[in-house]
Design a protein around this motif. Sequence first.
Motif, mmCIF file in Angstrom:
data_model
loop_
_atom_site.group_PDB
_atom_site.id
_atom_site.type_symbol
_atom_site.label_atom_id
_atom_site.label_comp_id
_atom_site.label_asym_id
_atom_site.label_seq_id
_atom_site.Cartn_x
_atom_site.Cartn_y
_atom_site.Cartn_z
ATOM 1 N N TYR A 367 7.276 -3.127 58.397
ATOM 2 C CA TYR A 367 5.788 -2.986 57.953
ATOM 3 C C TYR A 367 6.023 -1.685 56.904
ATOM 4 O O TYR A 367 5.360 -0.863 56.418
ATOM 5 C CB TYR A 367 5.232 -3.848 58.211
ATOM 6 C CG TYR A 367 4.938 -4.930 57.913
ATOM 7 C CD1 TYR A 367 4.047 -5.796 56.843
ATOM 8 C CD2 TYR A 367 5.595 -6.183 58.727
ATOM 9 C CE1 TYR A 367 4.720 -7.062 55.734
ATOM 10 C CE2 TYR A 367 5.318 -7.613 58.036
ATOM 11 C CZ TYR A 367 5.174 -8.197 57.083
ATOM 12 O OH TYR A 367 4.871 -9.550 56.232
ATOM 13 N N ARG A 370 8.032 -0.383 54.686
ATOM 14 C CA ARG A 370 7.851 -0.553 53.748
ATOM 15 C C ARG A 370 6.635 -0.389 53.160
ATOM 16 O O ARG A 370 6.548 0.504 51.960
ATOM 17 C CB ARG A 370 6.890 -2.364 53.279
ATOM 18 C CG ARG A 370 6.939 -2.985 52.082
ATOM 19 C CD ARG A 370 6.812 -4.213 52.866
ATOM 20 N NE ARG A 370 5.956 -4.626 51.763
ATOM 21 C CZ ARG A 370 5.894 -6.216 51.000
ATOM 22 N NH1 ARG A 370 5.614 -6.917 52.152
ATOM 23 N NH2 ARG A 370 5.386 -6.686 49.973
ATOM 24 N N ARG A 371 5.611 0.394 53.833
ATOM 25 C CA ARG A 371 4.488 0.761 53.435
ATOM 26 C C ARG A 371 4.757 2.721 52.872
ATOM 27 O O ARG A 371 4.374 2.859 51.827
ATOM 28 C CB ARG A 371 3.193 0.938 53.820
ATOM 29 C CG ARG A 371 1.913 1.531 53.683
ATOM 30 C CD ARG A 371 0.702 1.011 54.823
ATOM 31 N NE ARG A 371 -1.040 2.102 54.508
ATOM 32 C CZ ARG A 371 -1.792 1.837 55.140
ATOM 33 N NH1 ARG A 371 -1.679 1.374 56.267
ATOM 34 N NH2 ARG A 371 -2.895 2.242 54.440
ATOM 35 N N ARG A 374 6.842 2.828 49.572
ATOM 36 C CA ARG A 374 5.823 2.537 48.786
ATOM 37 C C ARG A 374 4.328 3.553 48.429
ATOM 38 O O ARG A 374 4.348 4.471 46.993
ATOM 39 C CB ARG A 374 4.573 1.039 48.782
ATOM 40 C CG ARG A 374 5.741 0.080 48.983
ATOM 41 C CD ARG A 374 5.338 -1.076 48.742
ATOM 42 N NE ARG A 374 5.521 -2.473 48.727
ATOM 43 C CZ ARG A 374 5.135 -3.779 48.513
ATOM 44 N NH1 ARG A 374 3.376 -3.805 48.822
ATOM 45 N NH2 ARG A 374 5.930 -4.260 48.818
ATOM 46 N N GLU A 375 4.028 4.137 49.445
ATOM 47 C CA GLU A 375 3.046 5.275 49.449
ATOM 48 C C GLU A 375 3.050 6.665 48.956
ATOM 49 O O GLU A 375 2.909 7.807 48.499
ATOM 50 C CB GLU A 375 2.277 5.304 50.634
ATOM 51 C CG GLU A 375 1.237 4.352 50.472
ATOM 52 C CD GLU A 375 0.437 4.126 51.480
ATOM 53 O OE1 GLU A 375 0.098 5.357 52.521
ATOM 54 O OE2 GLU A 375 -0.382 3.706 51.779
ATOM 55 N N TYR A 406 1.800 5.312 60.635
ATOM 56 C CA TYR A 406 1.953 4.233 59.457
ATOM 57 C C TYR A 406 1.946 2.902 60.373
ATOM 58 O O TYR A 406 1.439 1.846 60.401
ATOM 59 C CB TYR A 406 2.523 4.087 58.718
ATOM 60 C CG TYR A 406 2.830 4.725 57.497
ATOM 61 C CD1 TYR A 406 2.723 4.695 56.126
ATOM 62 C CD2 TYR A 406 2.718 6.559 57.789
ATOM 63 C CE1 TYR A 406 1.740 4.702 54.969
ATOM 64 C CE2 TYR A 406 2.832 6.919 56.243
ATOM 65 C CZ TYR A 406 2.455 6.621 54.876
ATOM 66 O OH TYR A 406 1.951 7.335 53.774
ATOM 67 N N VAL A 410 -0.511 -0.657 60.538
ATOM 68 C CA VAL A 410 -0.262 -1.632 60.118
ATOM 69 C C VAL A 410 -1.164 -3.076 61.045
ATOM 70 O O VAL A 410 -1.053 -3.054 61.814
ATOM 71 C CB VAL A 410 1.701 -2.470 60.565
ATOM 72 C CG1 VAL A 410 2.133 -0.716 60.419
ATOM 73 C CG2 VAL A 410 1.481 -2.300 62.135
#
Length: 869
Positions: A367, A370-371, A374-375, A406, A410
């Motif tokens: 996770y 993943r973030r 995306r960011e 990050y 989460v």
Amino acid sequence: MATLICSTLLTVVFLRYCVFGSSTETLKYSSINGNMTVVLGGIVPVHKTSMGGCGKVADYGIQYAEAIAYAVKTINSNRTFLPGIQLSFEVRDSCERVYTALEQTFLLLSTKPTADGNTSYGVSGVVGESESLTSIAIANLLHVFNVPQIDFGATASSLSDKSRYDYFLRTVPPDNFQARALVDVVTRMVEKVSSTSSTISRTLAPPTTRGAALRGSRSRSSTPDASEDDYDAAASILLQPYVNNATVIVLFGQTETAQGLLDAMQRKREAFAGKQFVWVGTDGWAGYLDDEHKSMAKYVVSTSHKKLDSFEFERHFRSLSFENASNPWFREYWDEFNCSSMPPNVTCTPIDTYVPHTINAVYAFAYAVRRMQRELCNVNGVGLCPAILRSDRGITTLNGSLLLQYLKNVSFASEVGNNVSFDKYGDPNTAEYTINYLRPTEGSKRQSSTVTTTTSQIGSWQTTPAGTRLSLQGSFPDLRQHQSLCSEPCKAGYYPQFVQGQADCCWLCQPCPGSFDISDGKECVTCSVGFMPNLRMDKCSPISVDYFRIRNPWAITIILIASVGIILTWAVIIILTFNRSHAVVKASSRELISILLLGIHLCYVMPFFFIIKPSAPICAIRRFGVGFSFSMCFSALLVRTVRIHRIFNRETLTATLVCVKPLSQVVFAVVLVLVQVIISVIWLGVEQPHVINVYSGVTGELKCNENSYVGLSLTLGYNAILLALATVYAFLTRNVPHNFNETRFISLTVYSLAVIWTAFIPVYFGTAQLGTVFQTSSILLAIVLSATILLGCLLITKVYYLLWNLRVSPHTLQKQPRTESPPSMMSTIKTAVVSGEETKCSLEESLTQGKVYCVCVLDKTVDAFTQTE
């Protein structure tokens, strides 16, 4: 200590691999995907520890390794979760040894597991190792390389210190939550917390232990490989004084710690004969004891992390066999636990509690990646971008410090049924435990060799936004039947003196040092002024305050004397009043006699004010009355003595006497008394009377606040001056005609009074330290004795003459004719009729002035007076 050990091991590992190079390659379980991959490392205890190396395969270690592989494969199967990115893993065996775990971690960081064109991808994060001591060592190593670590089983509270372990996170709550749960459980079982719960402490560090400790009085650190002697020494603590009464043992540790201690107690079974312990433990060991050690422990109350749902993993694990498993250690596991004999779809061993937390750790990395993608990467792009990567020595990994940020943020609902998020310490935001109870099976106690046990869940504990919640149900032990006492609670009046080197619950009960101290058995407190301990020595009671009462023997004696004195005084007053026209009464200066009688009466009355309960008015009367009564007596006596001296000691017979009339004598006496009144009023104004409580030991006195050394000295000092002057004039009149009895009585009176007051002053001030009773008795005795002397020596004799011997009528007094020429220095003969006979009285020539008359009784001159014209 753990930090020191880890630092030493890190140095050894660094020298071996960076300087001398590695000579061996250990077995590993890995699955590397070559394209755009993020590699996660895993350090798990696949094998148990053994003297000198790795031992038998551990079922829970195999499950941890498979859980990492299962989570990675599940995430990769969802191509939309991490578009363009594949997760890879490489799992290595720690053998439950700190040194081995560091060695394998260093191998993870130093190898190049995959290459994509010209790019070599290294390990970006580590999952493991499940044991606190081992994880501390790994965290110190990963901090150097800025590689985040998520542990699924390490619970040591020290790992929450972000100043030391800033790259460490975990999916299980730390031990402080478990400790709070244990406290709540024990508290509920005994209904109230007992301050006498006994615990012992010895830090044992068996191989890869989680910092096992019997916490409390003493601690002892050993090498990572604890020997039998270390465990024997720990067991011996339970037999030492102040500890041998312990029946409840709280153990924070792991399986090896508990089993080593139980084995040591078994070796000392003769010393432990007759002792039955209740163990209170944690998930680190209570759920992993074999049947033999369960039989030794018999009673264990423990907490364990709530078992999360892992149905999907369990189905995956059941589907594995030594034929289709890619896990290089699975065949060893299959044989060790005889999995071939198990029915289909049945696991060889139960799924471990920490397996779901292992899956959550892998998902937390996923996770976070993943973030990040995306960011920080192109929204429409796929795969890894330079913004989230770093390259070091030809190895490309995710930016560790960026990945850590990050990871801390989460938050997701995991597939095992809980929410995963971290607080500022890298710990889970929630904690939930189940409460288990291991006890002997019914009927097994009668067997002499083996005791079978059964384990049941008896409750749960969890954190809530409002605090914590504990729920107990079913059958659980009543710990009140297992009092674990090192020292009995101290009784009231005693305090615990702790024994150096023993637990905080071991003490000697010592009496409170002060005689006015009380205690509740824990702490001594001194009673405030006016209070004393009660008979139980647990509360302060008011000290009873007493005063000079009539029941005191001294008071009884003084009051009897005063009462008799009052009766005699009134008798004298009555007799003299009925005979006020008699020559003897007239010759005694009736006015001065009246002042003297009033003063004597007041002296006898004063003791009654000293036996009344003190109050402000009573204190004022005492101060004023003592000096006033004495001044009336001594002023009348002084004026009388001076008058006689003037009469009998004129220089010439023709000298005229001035101020010898009764009115003048009264004025002189009143003036002298007024001086005393002024002194007393000033004293009352400067030091206003009130009542004070004076405490001495366990007794209290209610007394007036008079300053004996100043005020009383002034008021009695003035009376002492009057008495001294009267004594001087009495001495000067000693040469009057020997048959003038008045001078003899006055001399006897003043000399006696001088003796009394000379003795009273040192007695009064000397008894100040003995208390109010003696000091008050001394002054009252001086008062009544002075009044008695005045009454007996000056007035009783006159009453005697009046009642028994005196037959002189007022008319028998003859006035001497006034002569023009002075008489000769020879005595003049004056005739008086006494009892029908003629009696001659010889006087000094001063009696021939015509104003001075003499009363003679039986040839004795009893008095002289001046005829009022």
